[in-house]
Design a protein around this motif. Structure first.
Motif, PDB file in Angstrom:
ATOM      1  N   GLU A   2       0.839  -1.191   0.000  1.00  0.00           N
ATOM      2  CA  GLU A   2       0.000   0.000   0.000  1.00  0.00           C
ATOM      3  C   GLU A   2       0.880   1.249   0.000  1.00  0.00           C
ATOM      4  N   HIS A   7      -2.850   6.946  -0.188  1.00  0.00           N
ATOM      5  CA  HIS A   7      -3.856   7.060   0.878  1.00  0.00           C
ATOM      6  C   HIS A   7      -4.094   8.524   1.239  1.00  0.00           C
ATOM      7  N   GLU A  12      -7.652   9.082   2.719  1.00  0.00           N
ATOM      8  CA  GLU A  12      -7.788   7.928   3.606  1.00  0.00           C
ATOM      9  C   GLU A  12      -6.769   7.939   4.742  1.00  0.00           C
ATOM     10  N   ALA A  13      -5.782   8.809   4.654  1.00  0.00           N
ATOM     11  CA  ALA A  13      -4.769   8.940   5.702  1.00  0.00           C
ATOM     12  C   ALA A  13      -4.634  10.415   6.049  1.00  0.00           C
TER      13      ALA A  13
END
Length: 141
Positions: A2, A7, A12-13
Motif C-alpha cells: 500500500e 492514501h 484515507e490517511a
C-alpha cells in the motif's frame, strides 16, 4: 504494498494539506528537516520522475515553483531547497518533490553527500558525451 501517499491523496490517511488541484497534492512532511518542509506529489501513483507523463510536467513543476515561494514566505526563510530522489533514497515509491525552507547556517551543507571533481577534462568530456548520446537517442535532445 500500500502506498501511503496514495492514501493521503484519496483522503484515507491524515496529512496537513497545503495545496491540491486536479493533478497535484502537497502536504507537510511528517518527518521534516525543518518546519514548513512540504512534499509535492502527483495524484496518480507514479513511482519516479521518468514515469511522470510529459503533459503533467509543466503543471506539476508550476506547483513546485509556487510552493517554493510560499514556503519561503510563510516560514520567513531566506531561501528553499527543492529536491527529488529517483528510486535510490526514495523512502516512498511514489514520486515526490521536497520543498524545504532554508536559512543561512541552518546546519545543512549543500547536498547531503560528499562532492568531488572529475579527474580531468577528458573524463568530464566522456561523461558528457555518454549523456548526450542517450538524450539524443530518446528524442529529447
Amino acid at each position: 504494498m500500500e502506498c501511503v501517499f496514495c492514501h493521503i491523496v484519496r483522503g484515507e490517511a491524515a496529512a496537513h494539506l497545503v495545496y491540491e488541484d486536479r493533478a497535484v497534492v502537497a502536504f507537510l512532511d511528517a518527518r521534516p528537516l525543518f518546519e514548513g518542509h512540504v512534499l509535492v506529489v502527483p495524484r496518480e501513483h507514479l513511482p519516479t520522475l521518468t514515469d511522470l507523463p510529459p503533459q503533467l510536467l509543466g503543471p506539476y513543476y508550476a506547483v513546485v515553483r509556487r510552493l517554493a515561494g510560499a514556503v519561503q514566505t510563510a516560514m520567513g526563510a531566506e531561501g528553499s531547497f527543492v529536491a527529488a530522489n529517483n528510486r535510490v533514497s526514495q523512502s516512498v515509491p511514489h514520486f515526490h518533490t521536497h520543498v524545504v525552507p532554508r536559512r543561512r547556517k541552518d546546519g545543512l551543507r549543500g547536498f547531503f553527500w560528499p562532492r568531488g571533481r572529475y579527474p580531468d577534462a577528458a573524463r568530464a568530456a566522456e561523461v558528457a558525451r555518454r549523456v548526450r548520446e542517450v538524450v539524443s537517442a530518446d528524442g529529447a535532445g
